[in-house]
Design an enzyme around this catalytic site. Structure first.
Site, PDB file in Angstrom:
ATOM      1  N   LYS A   1      -0.248   3.628   4.869  1.00 12.62           N
ATOM      2  CA  LYS A   1      -0.232   3.169   3.268  1.00 12.62           C
ATOM      3  C   LYS A   1       0.288   4.355   2.414  1.00 12.62           C
ATOM      4  CE  LYS A   1      -4.570   0.741   4.114  1.00 12.62           C
ATOM      5  NZ  LYS A   1      -4.027  -0.446   4.459  1.00 12.62           N
TER       6      LYS A   1
ATOM      7  N   HIS B   1     -14.271  -2.461   5.302  1.00 17.39           N
ATOM      8  CA  HIS B   1     -13.206  -3.023   6.143  1.00 17.39           C
ATOM      9  C   HIS B   1     -13.501  -3.619   7.502  1.00 17.39           C
ATOM     10  CE1 HIS B   1      -9.319  -3.140   7.808  1.00 17.39           C
ATOM     11  NE2 HIS B   1      -9.036  -3.650   6.656  1.00 17.39           N
TER      12      HIS B   1
ATOM     13  N   ASP C   1     -14.030   6.274   6.017  1.00 19.85           N
ATOM     14  CA  ASP C   1     -12.602   5.612   6.509  1.00 19.85           C
ATOM     15  C   ASP C   1     -11.851   5.889   4.953  1.00 19.85           C
ATOM     16  OD1 ASP C   1     -10.334   4.107   6.372  1.00 19.85           O
ATOM     17  OD2 ASP C   1     -11.220   2.405   7.132  1.00 19.85           O
TER      18      ASP C   1
ATOM     19  N   GLU D   1     -16.482   3.348   3.747  1.00 20.17           N
ATOM     20  CA  GLU D   1     -14.978   3.555   3.142  1.00 20.17           C
ATOM     21  C   GLU D   1     -15.229   4.636   2.167  1.00 20.17           C
ATOM     22  OE1 GLU D   1     -12.449   0.184   2.396  1.00 20.17           O
ATOM     23  OE2 GLU D   1     -13.787  -0.990   3.418  1.00 20.17           O
TER      24      GLU D   1
ATOM     25  N   ASN E   1       0.633  -1.198  -0.046  1.00 20.17           N
ATOM     26  CA  ASN E   1      -0.136   0.042  -0.022  1.00 20.17           C
ATOM     27  C   ASN E   1       0.815   1.329  -0.006  1.00 20.17           C
ATOM     28  OD1 ASN E   1      -2.845  -1.310   0.261  1.00 20.17           O
ATOM     29  ND2 ASN E   1      -1.861  -1.924   2.291  1.00 20.17           N
TER      30      ASN E   1
ATOM     31  N   SER F   1     -11.653  -0.928  -0.044  1.00 27.45           N
ATOM     32  CA  SER F   1     -10.090  -1.598  -0.133  1.00 27.45           C
ATOM     33  C   SER F   1     -10.053  -2.662  -0.924  1.00 27.45           C
ATOM     34  CB  SER F   1      -9.883  -2.192   1.338  1.00 27.45           C
ATOM     35  OG  SER F   1     -10.798  -2.773   2.143  1.00 27.45           O
TER      36      SER F   1
ATOM     37  N   HIS G   1      -7.797   4.367   1.619  1.00 25.02           N
ATOM     38  CA  HIS G   1      -7.006   4.382   0.465  1.00 25.02           C
ATOM     39  C   HIS G   1      -7.330   5.587  -0.498  1.00 25.02           C
ATOM     40  CE1 HIS G   1      -6.516   0.195   0.980  1.00 25.02           C
ATOM     41  NE2 HIS G   1      -7.386   0.192   1.826  1.00 25.02           N
TER      42      HIS G   1
HETATM   43  C1  PLP Z   1      -9.896   0.513   4.537  1.00 23.77           C
HETATM   44  C2  PLP Z   1      -9.077   0.175   5.852  1.00 23.77           C
HETATM   45  N1  PLP Z   1      -9.304   0.793   6.686  1.00 23.77           N
HETATM   46  C3  PLP Z   1      -8.307   0.624   7.886  1.00 23.77           C
HETATM   47  C4  PLP Z   1      -7.074  -0.018   7.783  1.00 23.77           C
HETATM   48  C5  PLP Z   1      -6.282  -0.559   8.873  1.00 23.77           C
HETATM   49  O1  PLP Z   1      -4.991   0.492   8.869  1.00 23.77           O
HETATM   50  P1  PLP Z   1      -3.846   0.169   9.627  1.00 23.77           P
HETATM   51  O2  PLP Z   1      -3.202  -0.810   8.903  1.00 23.77           O
HETATM   52  O3  PLP Z   1      -3.066   1.420   9.720  1.00 23.77           O
HETATM   53  O4  PLP Z   1      -4.197  -0.290  11.008  1.00 23.77           O
HETATM   54  C6  PLP Z   1      -6.900  -0.820   6.480  1.00 23.77           C
HETATM   55  C7  PLP Z   1      -5.652  -1.536   6.324  1.00 23.77           C
HETATM   56  O5  PLP Z   1      -5.659  -2.556   5.614  1.00 23.77           O
HETATM   57  C8  PLP Z   1      -7.844  -0.521   5.327  1.00 23.77           C
HETATM   58  O6  PLP Z   1      -7.750  -1.008   4.286  1.00 23.77           O
END
Ligand code: PLP
Length: 400
Positions: free
Chosen positions: A246, A140, A211, A182, A54, A186, A214
């Protein structure tokens, strides 16, 4: 004590020795379903083409970011030493929060040890038994877990279905409501209808939580994220979460939103209060990365361009491909075993792609996931397309 079950070696096993036998059964089940995951350490300097990480802007390897991490560790030590509210906040954490908020277009920001922790914090501290949470079907795992921990009533709506969100909000019979989505999904990389959701939330007096894991670093001016891209910064009823792990190239997470909401999180979010603060090296690296993105906005544009070229190439090769809203491209791969075989064949040709199988996918169909990076050359993009397309299972080629 030793009245256990006999083993194939004939020795009796104690009850204690049998306690975890069930994990072997679970492991066998996973193996039969093609769902076993393998931990494969990265090999430094291995000549691979990485379309699985990422690290969208290549910032995890940027000398300025690495130097900032090293100098923060020199100055503050290898760990943050305590919870943010005790000894785990340095001046770097505060500077990072100010920089993030200013860049992102929010009144304030609060930094967590991961994006996962930021998501759990935002949902659990802003909802409870008196809240209806409306959550997108493709959200997610960290958002799903936040909903589960919140003790709120949770309604799952079909993917990006604004009409379904409206129906749920109009049926609300409790004091509060929050729509959770989101910004860029993702697995398939498609985007949420943020404009419509924000408007709907305003109409029904609900909060919107997006969220932007991405979207940040890829969408918007200098990568300032999905809200910025949609012209929606500073909405009084919206919050965003981001990860620093990421596009920002290090580790950690943050919640961004109205100042009073951020203050509430410092007082009540369990993953803020009962978790060790983000390591200073990560805070320093994130601060340097954000400043770089702001100073050199071309990175976000470049990664969007790379995504487009990858996407066009894969389509031209006759593959079914999701429409990317940022830098994530999903390719349906059918059964888990087909996805693993496809990904392994790509790897054998030096191209590493993500292989997403249940429960990481929002339905039963496994995916290959390609992530674009700003530092990929045109030749690397074309090579990646060629390898992914030529190793695709026959039934997925030629637009079938
Ligand atoms: C959409 C989404 N939210 C949250 C996270 C979690 O983030 P972190 O890896 O910083 O804990 C991810 C990680 O894969 C993600 O893809």
């Amino acid at each position: 004590m030793s009245s256990g079950t006999p083993t194939h070696t004939g020795t009796a096993r104690t009850a204690a020795e049998s306690v975890f036998d069930w994990v072997d059964d679970a492991s066998d089940d996973r193996e039969r379903a093609g769902l076993t995951r393998t931990l494969r350490p990265r090999v430094a300097g291995e000549p691979i083409l990485d379309l699985a990480s990422n690290d969208y802007l290549g910032l995890s390897q940027h000398p300025t970011v690495i130097r900032a991490a090293a100098s923060a560790a020199q100055r503050w030590g290898a760990g943050s030493t305590g919870s943010r509210l005790v000894t785990g906040t340095t001046e770097l954490h505060r500077e990072l929060e100010e920089e993030l908020a200013d860049w992102y277009g929010a009144e304030a920001a609060l930094v967590f040890s991961s994006g996962y922790a930021a998501n759990l914090a935002a949902i659990t501290a802003l909802s409870g038994p008196g809240t209806l949470i409306v959550s997108d079907q493709h959200n997610h795992a960290s958002l799903i877990d936040g909903c589960r921990l919140s003790r709120a009533r949770v309604a799952i709506t079909p993917h990006t279905d604004v009409a379904a969100v409206r129906t749920k909000l109009s049926e609300k019979d409790c004091p509060h409501a929050m729509v959770v989505t989101e910004s860029v999904f993702s697995v398939d990389g498609d985007t949420a209808p943020l404009h419509e959701l924000l408007q709907l939330c305003g109409e029904f007096g609900a909060a919107l939580m997006a969220d932007d894991a991405h979207g940040v670093g890829v969408l918007g001016r200098s990568g300032a994220g999905a809200f910025n891209a949609a012209g929606l910064s500073y909405a009084p009823h919206a919050i965003a979460t981001v990860t620093l792990s990421k596009a920002i190239g290090t580790q950690g997470g943050a919640v961004l939103g109205p100042r009073r909401v951020i203050h509430h999180l410092t007082q009540s979010a369990r993953t803020f209060i009962f978790d060790t603060g983000l390591a200073p090296a990560c805070a320093g690296a994130a601060l340097a990365a954000v400043r770089l993105m702001r100073a050199e906005p071309g990175r976000a544009e470049r990664v969007r361009w790379v995504t487009e070229r990858l996407h066009k190439g894969l389509m031209a090769a006759g593959l079914r491909v999701s429409t990317p809203g940022a830098a994530v491209i999903g390719l349906p791969a059918g059964a888990p075993s087909a996805a693993t075989t496809w990904a392994a064949a790509c790897r054998a040709h030096g191209v590493v792609v993500g292989c997403f199988r249940p429960p990481s996918v929002p339905d039963t169909s496994s995916r290959l996931r390609l992530t674009a990076r700003a530092d990929l050359t045109d030749e690397q993009i074309d090579r990646a397309v060629e390898v992914v397309a030529s190793n695709a299972p026959a039934h997925l080629r030629g637009g079938a």
